[in-house]
Write a protein that holds these residues in place. Structure first.
Motif, PDB file in Angstrom:
ATOM      1  N   ARG A  30       2.591  -4.903  -4.431  1.00  0.00           N
ATOM      2  CA  ARG A  30       1.809  -5.997  -3.778  1.00  0.00           C
ATOM      3  C   ARG A  30       0.697  -5.867  -3.810  1.00  0.00           C
ATOM      4  O   ARG A  30       0.510  -5.023  -3.095  1.00  0.00           O
ATOM      5  CB  ARG A  30       2.573  -6.643  -2.787  1.00  0.00           C
ATOM      6  CG  ARG A  30       2.325  -8.854  -2.475  1.00  0.00           C
ATOM      7  CD  ARG A  30       2.649  -9.379  -1.227  1.00  0.00           C
ATOM      8  NE  ARG A  30       4.719  -8.908  -1.434  1.00  0.00           N
ATOM      9  CZ  ARG A  30       4.616  -9.825  -2.157  1.00  0.00           C
ATOM     10  NH1 ARG A  30       4.154 -10.934  -3.454  1.00  0.00           N
ATOM     11  NH2 ARG A  30       6.104 -10.144  -2.618  1.00  0.00           N
ATOM     12  N   GLY A  31      -0.262  -6.360  -4.763  1.00  0.00           N
ATOM     13  CA  GLY A  31      -2.073  -7.216  -4.617  1.00  0.00           C
ATOM     14  C   GLY A  31      -2.563  -7.382  -3.182  1.00  0.00           C
ATOM     15  O   GLY A  31      -1.840  -7.480  -3.031  1.00  0.00           O
ATOM     16  N   ARG A  32      -3.950  -6.809  -3.589  1.00  0.00           N
ATOM     17  CA  ARG A  32      -4.709  -7.707  -1.575  1.00  0.00           C
ATOM     18  C   ARG A  32      -4.519  -8.802  -2.560  1.00  0.00           C
ATOM     19  O   ARG A  32      -4.440  -9.301  -1.263  1.00  0.00           O
ATOM     20  CB  ARG A  32      -5.540  -6.269  -1.791  1.00  0.00           C
ATOM     21  CG  ARG A  32      -6.347  -6.421  -3.290  1.00  0.00           C
ATOM     22  CD  ARG A  32      -7.582  -5.801  -3.401  1.00  0.00           C
ATOM     23  NE  ARG A  32      -8.616  -6.038  -4.609  1.00  0.00           N
ATOM     24  CZ  ARG A  32      -9.680  -4.984  -5.103  1.00  0.00           C
ATOM     25  NH1 ARG A  32      -9.969  -4.280  -3.700  1.00  0.00           N
ATOM     26  NH2 ARG A  32     -10.204  -5.300  -5.560  1.00  0.00           N
ATOM     27  N   ASP A  33      -4.167  -9.481  -3.187  1.00  0.00           N
ATOM     28  CA  ASP A  33      -4.141 -11.003  -3.424  1.00  0.00           C
ATOM     29  C   ASP A  33      -2.686 -11.716  -2.837  1.00  0.00           C
ATOM     30  O   ASP A  33      -2.652 -12.264  -3.377  1.00  0.00           O
ATOM     31  CB  ASP A  33      -5.105 -11.455  -4.864  1.00  0.00           C
ATOM     32  CG  ASP A  33      -3.510 -10.661  -6.465  1.00  0.00           C
ATOM     33  OD1 ASP A  33      -2.641  -9.695  -6.081  1.00  0.00           O
ATOM     34  OD2 ASP A  33      -4.495 -11.363  -6.893  1.00  0.00           O
ATOM     35  N   GLY A  34      -1.856 -11.236  -3.588  1.00  0.00           N
ATOM     36  CA  GLY A  34      -0.143 -11.242  -2.980  1.00  0.00           C
ATOM     37  C   GLY A  34      -0.015 -11.266  -4.321  1.00  0.00           C
ATOM     38  O   GLY A  34       1.756 -10.881  -4.170  1.00  0.00           O
ATOM     39  N   ALA A  35      -0.417 -10.450  -5.330  1.00  0.00           N
ATOM     40  CA  ALA A  35       0.618 -11.118  -6.954  1.00  0.00           C
ATOM     41  C   ALA A  35       1.467  -9.780  -6.692  1.00  0.00           C
ATOM     42  O   ALA A  35       0.854  -8.562  -6.800  1.00  0.00           O
ATOM     43  CB  ALA A  35      -0.251 -10.670  -8.173  1.00  0.00           C
ATOM     44  N   VAL A  36       2.604  -9.701  -7.885  1.00  0.00           N
ATOM     45  CA  VAL A  36       3.853  -8.480  -7.616  1.00  0.00           C
ATOM     46  C   VAL A  36       3.725  -7.920  -9.060  1.00  0.00           C
ATOM     47  O   VAL A  36       3.444  -8.479  -9.808  1.00  0.00           O
ATOM     48  CB  VAL A  36       4.813  -9.047  -7.248  1.00  0.00           C
ATOM     49  CG1 VAL A  36       6.766  -8.755  -7.893  1.00  0.00           C
ATOM     50  CG2 VAL A  36       5.120 -10.018  -5.779  1.00  0.00           C
ATOM     51  N   TYR A  37       3.326  -6.909  -8.386  1.00  0.00           N
ATOM     52  CA  TYR A  37       3.735  -6.332 -10.099  1.00  0.00           C
ATOM     53  C   TYR A  37       3.800  -4.999 -10.012  1.00  0.00           C
ATOM     54  O   TYR A  37       4.201  -4.509  -9.312  1.00  0.00           O
ATOM     55  CB  TYR A  37       1.755  -5.065 -10.092  1.00  0.00           C
ATOM     56  CG  TYR A  37       1.504  -4.619  -9.093  1.00  0.00           C
ATOM     57  CD1 TYR A  37       1.375  -2.844  -9.370  1.00  0.00           C
ATOM     58  CD2 TYR A  37       0.767  -4.470  -7.300  1.00  0.00           C
ATOM     59  CE1 TYR A  37       1.811  -1.718  -8.181  1.00  0.00           C
ATOM     60  CE2 TYR A  37       0.678  -4.332  -7.001  1.00  0.00           C
ATOM     61  CZ  TYR A  37       0.665  -2.608  -7.049  1.00  0.00           C
ATOM     62  OH  TYR A  37       0.798  -1.382  -6.342  1.00  0.00           O
ATOM     63  N   GLN A  38       4.126  -4.293 -11.196  1.00  0.00           N
ATOM     64  CA  GLN A  38       5.318  -3.394 -11.344  1.00  0.00           C
ATOM     65  C   GLN A  38       5.083  -2.671 -12.623  1.00  0.00           C
ATOM     66  O   GLN A  38       4.049  -3.344 -13.190  1.00  0.00           O
ATOM     67  CB  GLN A  38       6.444  -3.917 -12.234  1.00  0.00           C
ATOM     68  CG  GLN A  38       7.301  -4.980 -11.139  1.00  0.00           C
ATOM     69  CD  GLN A  38       8.803  -5.351 -11.843  1.00  0.00           C
ATOM     70  OE1 GLN A  38       8.830  -5.861 -12.669  1.00  0.00           O
ATOM     71  NE2 GLN A  38      10.002  -5.944 -11.013  1.00  0.00           N
ATOM     72  N   GLY A  39       5.588  -1.375 -12.737  1.00  0.00           N
ATOM     73  CA  GLY A  39       5.325  -0.335 -13.727  1.00  0.00           C
ATOM     74  C   GLY A  39       5.352   0.550 -13.365  1.00  0.00           C
ATOM     75  O   GLY A  39       6.960   1.236 -12.666  1.00  0.00           O
ATOM     76  N   ALA A 108      -8.986  -4.968   1.962  1.00  0.00           N
ATOM     77  CA  ALA A 108      -7.776  -5.125   1.592  1.00  0.00           C
ATOM     78  C   ALA A 108      -7.160  -4.436   1.428  1.00  0.00           C
ATOM     79  O   ALA A 108      -8.081  -3.421   0.859  1.00  0.00           O
ATOM     80  CB  ALA A 108      -8.080  -6.536   0.139  1.00  0.00           C
ATOM     81  N   ARG A 109      -6.023  -4.619   2.090  1.00  0.00           N
ATOM     82  CA  ARG A 109      -4.819  -3.189   1.347  1.00  0.00           C
ATOM     83  C   ARG A 109      -3.274  -3.949   0.272  1.00  0.00           C
ATOM     84  O   ARG A 109      -3.485  -4.898   0.404  1.00  0.00           O
ATOM     85  CB  ARG A 109      -4.024  -2.923   2.777  1.00  0.00           C
ATOM     86  CG  ARG A 109      -4.833  -2.363   3.676  1.00  0.00           C
ATOM     87  CD  ARG A 109      -4.326  -1.356   5.392  1.00  0.00           C
ATOM     88  NE  ARG A 109      -3.031  -1.498   4.613  1.00  0.00           N
ATOM     89  CZ  ARG A 109      -2.425  -0.697   5.617  1.00  0.00           C
ATOM     90  NH1 ARG A 109      -3.323  -0.443   7.180  1.00  0.00           N
ATOM     91  NH2 ARG A 109      -1.241  -0.244   5.343  1.00  0.00           N
ATOM     92  N   GLY A 110      -3.017  -3.468  -0.483  1.00  0.00           N
ATOM     93  CA  GLY A 110      -2.044  -3.686  -0.964  1.00  0.00           C
ATOM     94  C   GLY A 110      -0.481  -2.759  -0.528  1.00  0.00           C
ATOM     95  O   GLY A 110      -0.463  -1.410   0.173  1.00  0.00           O
ATOM     96  N   GLN A 111       0.229  -2.829  -1.013  1.00  0.00           N
ATOM     97  CA  GLN A 111       1.782  -1.978  -0.345  1.00  0.00           C
ATOM     98  C   GLN A 111       2.825  -1.284  -1.821  1.00  0.00           C
ATOM     99  O   GLN A 111       2.582  -2.901  -3.154  1.00  0.00           O
ATOM    100  CB  GLN A 111       2.412  -2.892   0.028  1.00  0.00           C
ATOM    101  CG  GLN A 111       1.905  -3.462   1.283  1.00  0.00           C
ATOM    102  CD  GLN A 111       1.726  -2.857   2.093  1.00  0.00           C
ATOM    103  OE1 GLN A 111       2.501  -2.005   2.665  1.00  0.00           O
ATOM    104  NE2 GLN A 111       0.919  -2.611   3.028  1.00  0.00           N
ATOM    105  N   GLU A 112       3.218  -0.301  -1.899  1.00  0.00           N
ATOM    106  CA  GLU A 112       3.931   0.121  -3.037  1.00  0.00           C
ATOM    107  C   GLU A 112       4.794   1.147  -2.393  1.00  0.00           C
ATOM    108  O   GLU A 112       5.397   1.096  -1.353  1.00  0.00           O
ATOM    109  CB  GLU A 112       3.240   1.473  -3.963  1.00  0.00           C
ATOM    110  CG  GLU A 112       2.170   0.260  -4.726  1.00  0.00           C
ATOM    111  CD  GLU A 112       1.295   1.522  -5.092  1.00  0.00           C
ATOM    112  OE1 GLU A 112       0.651   1.191  -6.529  1.00  0.00           O
ATOM    113  OE2 GLU A 112       1.393   2.776  -4.996  1.00  0.00           O
ATOM    114  N   ARG A 113       6.196   0.314  -3.669  1.00  0.00           N
ATOM    115  CA  ARG A 113       7.098   1.534  -3.058  1.00  0.00           C
ATOM    116  C   ARG A 113       7.528   2.763  -4.581  1.00  0.00           C
ATOM    117  O   ARG A 113       7.086   1.421  -5.628  1.00  0.00           O
ATOM    118  CB  ARG A 113       8.727   0.931  -2.734  1.00  0.00           C
ATOM    119  CG  ARG A 113      10.257   1.159  -2.531  1.00  0.00           C
ATOM    120  CD  ARG A 113      10.986   0.570  -2.493  1.00  0.00           C
ATOM    121  NE  ARG A 113      10.608   0.062  -0.232  1.00  0.00           N
ATOM    122  CZ  ARG A 113      11.393   0.923   0.257  1.00  0.00           C
ATOM    123  NH1 ARG A 113      11.787   2.081   0.238  1.00  0.00           N
ATOM    124  NH2 ARG A 113      10.886   0.270   1.825  1.00  0.00           N
TER     125      ARG A 113
END
Length: 117
Positions: A30-39, A108-113
């Motif tokens: 989840r990016g710093r703007d709240g958008a979900v991303y994958q890869g 700003a912070r983003g989160q990853e798993r």
């Protein structure tokens, strides 16, 4: 009884599998703007406790360098836009990596798993 105590101590002291850190991981974030991303993220060993890290997402490729200390993995990288960034991930017992990142000067912070493939 001795075997039971020994088994309990071994379970408590068991370190995450180090071999799972090299290779390809499925990425959910989840990016710093709240958008979900994958890869996917690839870890390639380049030295003792050091990995080249490559993120592949829908918006391109980002390269970084990671250093492991204990169960933590610190990553420095440069984004596709040329901004510097840092990520800190924690290796879980099941081999997944969970963490957060920041880049640029916004704070700003983003989160990853990351899940091992």
């Amino acid at each position: 009884m001795t075997r039971l105590i020994l088994a309990a101590l071994l379970a408590l002291c068991a370190a995450p599998a180090l071999a799972q850190q090299a290779g390809t991981y499925v990425l959910e974030g989840r990016g710093r703007d709240g958008a979900v991303y994958q890869g996917e993220v690839q870890f390639k060993p380049v030295g003792p406790e050091v990995w080249q890290v490559t993120w592949r997402t829908g918006s391109g490729v980002t390269q970084g360098l990671a250093l492991r200390q204990g169960s933590r993995l610190a990553v420095g990288y440069v984004s596709r836009q040329g901004e510097t960034g840092v990520a800190l991930h924690e290796l879980q017992r099941d081999g997944t990596l969970t963490g957060s990142w920041t880049q640029g000067g916004s704070g700003a912070r983003g989160q990853e798993r990351l899940y091992p493939r």
